[in-house]
Write a protein that holds these residues in place. Structure first.
Motif, PDB file in Angstrom:
ATOM      1  N   THR A 195      -4.731  -0.300   3.253  1.00  0.00           N
ATOM      2  CA  THR A 195      -3.566  -0.847   4.194  1.00  0.00           C
ATOM      3  C   THR A 195      -2.174  -1.453   3.113  1.00  0.00           C
ATOM      4  O   THR A 195      -1.110  -1.192   3.610  1.00  0.00           O
ATOM      5  CB  THR A 195      -4.088  -2.093   4.911  1.00  0.00           C
ATOM      6  OG1 THR A 195      -5.089  -1.606   5.546  1.00  0.00           O
ATOM      7  CG2 THR A 195      -3.145  -2.908   5.826  1.00  0.00           C
ATOM      8  N   ALA A 196      -2.705  -1.885   2.153  1.00  0.00           N
ATOM      9  CA  ALA A 196      -1.563  -2.725   1.214  1.00  0.00           C
ATOM     10  C   ALA A 196      -0.850  -1.548   0.833  1.00  0.00           C
ATOM     11  O   ALA A 196       0.524  -1.599   0.757  1.00  0.00           O
ATOM     12  CB  ALA A 196      -2.254  -3.024   0.061  1.00  0.00           C
ATOM     13  N   GLY A 197      -1.304  -0.193   0.491  1.00  0.00           N
ATOM     14  CA  GLY A 197      -0.403   0.823   0.225  1.00  0.00           C
ATOM     15  C   GLY A 197       0.526   1.421   1.412  1.00  0.00           C
ATOM     16  O   GLY A 197       1.500   1.575   1.096  1.00  0.00           O
ATOM     17  N   ALA A 198      -0.158   1.342   2.665  1.00  0.00           N
ATOM     18  CA  ALA A 198       0.643   1.846   3.899  1.00  0.00           C
ATOM     19  C   ALA A 198       1.781   0.662   4.042  1.00  0.00           C
ATOM     20  O   ALA A 198       2.757   1.226   4.553  1.00  0.00           O
ATOM     21  CB  ALA A 198      -0.355   1.864   4.898  1.00  0.00           C
ATOM     22  N   VAL A 199       1.524  -0.489   3.828  1.00  0.00           N
ATOM     23  CA  VAL A 199       2.427  -1.504   4.126  1.00  0.00           C
ATOM     24  C   VAL A 199       3.628  -1.535   2.950  1.00  0.00           C
ATOM     25  O   VAL A 199       4.906  -1.590   3.633  1.00  0.00           O
ATOM     26  CB  VAL A 199       1.776  -2.948   4.043  1.00  0.00           C
ATOM     27  CG1 VAL A 199       2.789  -4.048   3.991  1.00  0.00           C
ATOM     28  CG2 VAL A 199       0.993  -3.258   5.172  1.00  0.00           C
ATOM     29  N   THR A 200       3.151  -1.137   1.997  1.00  0.00           N
ATOM     30  CA  THR A 200       4.307  -0.944   0.766  1.00  0.00           C
ATOM     31  C   THR A 200       5.268   0.166   1.355  1.00  0.00           C
ATOM     32  O   THR A 200       6.380   0.157   1.099  1.00  0.00           O
ATOM     33  CB  THR A 200       3.617  -0.351  -0.450  1.00  0.00           C
ATOM     34  OG1 THR A 200       2.787  -1.694  -0.954  1.00  0.00           O
ATOM     35  CG2 THR A 200       4.765  -0.227  -1.414  1.00  0.00           C
ATOM     36  N   ILE A 201       4.565   1.194   1.852  1.00  0.00           N
ATOM     37  CA  ILE A 201       5.340   2.540   2.444  1.00  0.00           C
ATOM     38  C   ILE A 201       6.281   1.916   3.678  1.00  0.00           C
ATOM     39  O   ILE A 201       7.481   2.226   3.548  1.00  0.00           O
ATOM     40  CB  ILE A 201       4.566   3.545   2.940  1.00  0.00           C
ATOM     41  CG1 ILE A 201       3.868   4.191   1.528  1.00  0.00           C
ATOM     42  CG2 ILE A 201       5.324   4.538   3.581  1.00  0.00           C
ATOM     43  CD1 ILE A 201       2.890   5.080   1.995  1.00  0.00           C
ATOM     44  N   ILE A 202       5.553   1.148   4.601  1.00  0.00           N
ATOM     45  CA  ILE A 202       6.470   0.487   5.511  1.00  0.00           C
ATOM     46  C   ILE A 202       7.710  -0.245   5.246  1.00  0.00           C
ATOM     47  O   ILE A 202       8.889  -0.079   5.532  1.00  0.00           O
ATOM     48  CB  ILE A 202       5.349  -0.376   6.444  1.00  0.00           C
ATOM     49  CG1 ILE A 202       4.436   0.685   7.331  1.00  0.00           C
ATOM     50  CG2 ILE A 202       6.551  -1.329   7.443  1.00  0.00           C
ATOM     51  CD1 ILE A 202       3.575  -0.292   8.153  1.00  0.00           C
ATOM     52  N   VAL A 203       7.644  -1.095   4.015  1.00  0.00           N
ATOM     53  CA  VAL A 203       8.650  -2.062   3.622  1.00  0.00           C
ATOM     54  C   VAL A 203       9.558  -1.281   2.968  1.00  0.00           C
ATOM     55  O   VAL A 203      10.734  -1.507   3.099  1.00  0.00           O
ATOM     56  CB  VAL A 203       8.284  -3.215   2.942  1.00  0.00           C
ATOM     57  CG1 VAL A 203       7.454  -4.209   3.777  1.00  0.00           C
ATOM     58  CG2 VAL A 203       7.401  -2.820   1.562  1.00  0.00           C
ATOM     59  N   VAL A 204       9.052  -0.243   2.255  1.00  0.00           N
ATOM     60  CA  VAL A 204      10.125   0.906   1.648  1.00  0.00           C
ATOM     61  C   VAL A 204      10.830   1.487   2.608  1.00  0.00           C
ATOM     62  O   VAL A 204      12.102   1.582   2.428  1.00  0.00           O
ATOM     63  CB  VAL A 204       9.388   1.652   0.455  1.00  0.00           C
ATOM     64  CG1 VAL A 204      10.287   2.708   0.060  1.00  0.00           C
ATOM     65  CG2 VAL A 204       8.795   0.603  -0.682  1.00  0.00           C
ATOM     66  N   LEU A 205      10.076   2.005   3.468  1.00  0.00           N
ATOM     67  CA  LEU A 205      11.103   2.654   4.481  1.00  0.00           C
ATOM     68  C   LEU A 205      11.853   1.710   5.423  1.00  0.00           C
ATOM     69  O   LEU A 205      13.099   2.103   5.740  1.00  0.00           O
ATOM     70  CB  LEU A 205      10.036   3.513   5.398  1.00  0.00           C
ATOM     71  CG  LEU A 205       9.380   4.636   4.972  1.00  0.00           C
ATOM     72  CD1 LEU A 205       8.032   5.150   5.838  1.00  0.00           C
ATOM     73  CD2 LEU A 205      10.240   5.841   4.699  1.00  0.00           C
ATOM     74  N   ALA A 206      11.533   0.646   5.639  1.00  0.00           N
ATOM     75  CA  ALA A 206      12.100  -0.436   6.472  1.00  0.00           C
ATOM     76  C   ALA A 206      13.484  -0.720   5.624  1.00  0.00           C
ATOM     77  O   ALA A 206      14.572  -0.984   6.117  1.00  0.00           O
ATOM     78  CB  ALA A 206      11.311  -1.575   6.768  1.00  0.00           C
TER      79      ALA A 206
END
Lengths: 259, 392
Positions: B362-373
């Motif tokens: 989940t931390a990895g996915a959240v990292t992707i989310i904030v990077v994309l955001a």
């Protein structure tokens, strides 16, 4: 990025003086923009010299190129042709990073809409140019508070912009423009959002506090009521300087002159 | 400038909370759905986990998962015992038998018959009675969930209202059951791991289970094997396979085989996968949209900073810091809420197992989310002409 020169040293009259005694020297400057496939010539061969210690105003109708000219002078826009030296420095010979650094250290800005950061207090807003130049937060805020005193808002250091009147916000913006002792201060319609009285207060502040013989002030304005504060007024039209008025107080109404 | 970035971020409370909400929602959904998925998958091999003593499970080669019952001949037990390296091998019966309730209804039960002599394969936790009580005549041990629900005694019906005259009475030690017309007496109540099968679990001895079960030539479902000290279970499995022609798996292999079966032949992973992906996409959309709006709202401020001498790298650092802060807070809130969800669900029937890999993923996915955001915002700010500040 080198540390900002201590403010006392950077404000040493004569130490940075231009060889020709000019703050700005522009010769045959042109600038075009393309919009919708057509090229619009915003500047059509501008010649402009602003002396050290001078307050110059650029006036003229909307779209005449005033804002483009101060953007070029402040190193925000690149000119197409011609020569433009600011304190003998040519932006066209600087890299993007050098230009940014030069702007950060040499130019102060006062914007029409103040552009204060709404989440920062007055003191923190004023500290921003120092922070950009690498000064520590506590030192920057300390200097900023001193600056607030100079513009008469020493008791509003913790106020947010929304808690200040338009005139107070503009005074904060002026303090922000001066806090790092820039040698060129560029103002875009500094009084247009202010009433008559406040506009005069702001202009007196600019003239008395911001201007000295090692600095130059360039103001873009439509506000004829403040022309009398200028040393020279450059009238622009259609991308050209069409007139230079050396005695601008004659342009003011008798009431404004008396004021 | 970091402080400036944080004050800018937190200055607009609504947007700040909106971005955090997006990230937290994505974290919560991904963590919660993934944990339920893992919980469900763990249930599939709950019976293997409960049966802790054997190293190796031996079964018919066609068995695909724990509940795929393909009985063996009893003689296979002796063949397995004869394999080099086997310390002991015991039979295990597993089958579905009908229990007749005292109100005349029938309830299918998952009957486990464990070795008469050693009682190996018994329930992991006894709540009442003891495992040794299985040596008494006709004895069975019933799991607590079954005893309090499906096997519970139903109260009489009120003729006037047609409704039961009270709550069901849980089955208790000393009560009787009828399994395939055979009398069985409850001698203990146990707790077992929840499995995919919802039937009550009834433990008894192997011999008794085979008498309860309908007459068949083959009744032994598994042979449970313990290797000698120092024996490699995988090598032992290989020898059992070669010697007997049966399938032999370590407990872990059998558990994984069961999980693979459920993942392959049921829609569970797809359903949960869709939820997790939706959580990711919705979180990215909310966080991205709000973060981008936040940047657009502050575009003039960024322009002013640029005009005043803040370089692209510095502004990029400010945006990344803002993204990092909302990412960390959103992640913490989301995963914390998922943990709270687990806490609140307590000992309910909810399958929820948050293994350490889930928060990490989940931390990895959240990292992707904030990077994309933040990517859109970064592009916008880098391309921003500082001259924008002179536009009224």
């Amino acid at each position: 990025m080198p540390a900002l020169m201590p403010i006392e040293q950077s404000h040493n009259p004569g130490s940075h003086s231009s060889a020709r005694g000019l703050a700005i020297h522009c010769k045959n400057v042109t600038k075009s923009f393309s919009a919708g496939g057509t090229s619009i010539k915003a500047l059509r061969g501008i010649d402009l010299d602003v002396k050290l210690g001078e307050l110059a105003m650029l006036v003229g109708p909307s779209g005449c190129g005033k804002t483009t000219l101060i953007s070029v002078v402040a190193g925000i826009l690149d000119r197409d042709e011609g020569e433009c030296l600011v304190f003998d420095q040519d932006f066209s010979k600087m890299s993007g990073r050098q230009k940014t650094r030069f702007r950060g250290q040499t130019v102060g800005f006062v914007f029409q809409q103040f552009n204060l950061l709404p989440a920062l207090t007055a003191a923190q807003n004023i500290a921003v140019p120092l922070l950009i130049n690498g000064v520590s937060h506590s030192a920057a805020v300390k200097v900023a508070k001193e600056m607030l005193d100079r513009v008469g808002l020493g008791d509003r250091s913790e106020s947010l912009p929304r808690q200040l009147s338009g005139g107070q916000q503009q005074r904060v913006a002026i303090a922000r423009a001066m806090v790092h002792k820039p040698r060129l201060i560029v103002c875009d319609e500094p009084t247009s959002a202010l009433d008559h009285e406040t506009g005069h207060v702001v202009m007196r502040l600019l003239k008395n506090v911001a201007l000295d013989h090692d600095r130059a002030l360039v103001i873009v304005t439509h506000d004829a009521r403040i022309f009398g504060f200028a040393d020279r007024v450059f009238k622009m039209d259609d991308g050209r300087i069409v007139d230079v008025i050396a005695n601008p107080s004659s342009l003011m109404s008798p009431a404004d002159q008396q004021h | 400038m970091n402080l400036v970035a944080l004050r800018m971020l937190m200055g607009d409370k609504a947007k700040y909370i909106g971005i955090i909400f997006g990230v937290a929602f994505a974290s919560l959904l991904m963590t919660q759905q993934a944990s339920i998925f893992v919980g469900l998958m763990t249930r599939t091999f709950g019976f293997v986990s409960d049966t802790g003593q054997p190293d190796v499970w031996v079964m018919d080669p066609k068995v695909q998962f724990i509940d795929d019952l393909k009985p063996l001949q009893d003689t296979m037990l002796y063949r397995v015992r004869g394999v080099e390296g086997v310390e002991w091998a015991v039979p295990l019966y597993k089958g579905l038998l009908r229990a007749r309730l005292d109100n005349g209804n029938f309830q299918t039960c998952n009957v486990i018959g464990i070795d008469d002599g050693t009682l190996i394969g018994g329930p992991p936790e006894m709540l009442e009675g003891s495992l040794a009580d299985l040596r008494r005549a006709d004895s069975v041990i019933v799991d607590v969930v079954g005893a309090t629900s499906r096997l519970a005694k139903q109260p009489p019906i009120d003729p006037a209202t047609g409704k039961p005259m009270g709550p069901p009475v849980p089955l208790k030690v000393g009560d009787f059951l009828e399994l395939n017309d055979n009398r069985a007496v409850v001698v203990g109540i146990c707790r077992v791991s929840r499995t995919f099968q919802s039937q009550p679990v009834v433990y008894t001895t192997y011999t008794r289970a085979t008498t309860f079960a309908p007459r068949e030539r083959r009744l032994m479902t598994f042979v449970l094997v313990k290797g000698r000290s120092g024996e490699d279970p995988k090598a032992l499995c290989e020898r059992i396979r070669e010697s007997t022609g049966l399938a032999a798996y370590t407990a872990d292999e059998f558990s994984w085989k069961t999980v693979v079966y459920f993942m392959k032949f049921t829609g569970i992973p797809i359903n949960f996968g869709i939820s997790v992906i939706l959580g990711f996409l919705v979180g990215t959309a909310i966080a991205g949209q709000t973060f981008y709006n936040f940047t657009l709202d502050n575009l003039k401020q960024f322009g002013a900073l640029k005009a005043m001498g803040a370089g692209n790298l510095r502004l990029l650092g400010m945006i990344m810091l803002q993204a990092l802060v909302v990412g960390l807070i959103g992640y913490g809130v989301g995963v914390g809420a998922a943990a709270g969800f687990k806490y609140l669900s307590g000992r309910s029937e909810l399958a929820f197992r948050m293994i350490w890999q889930i928060p990490v993923i989940t931390a990895g996915a959240v990292t992707i989310i904030v990077v994309l955001a933040s990517l859109l915002s970064i592009i916008k700010v880098i391309r921003l002409e500082p001259a924008i500040v002179f536009k009224g």
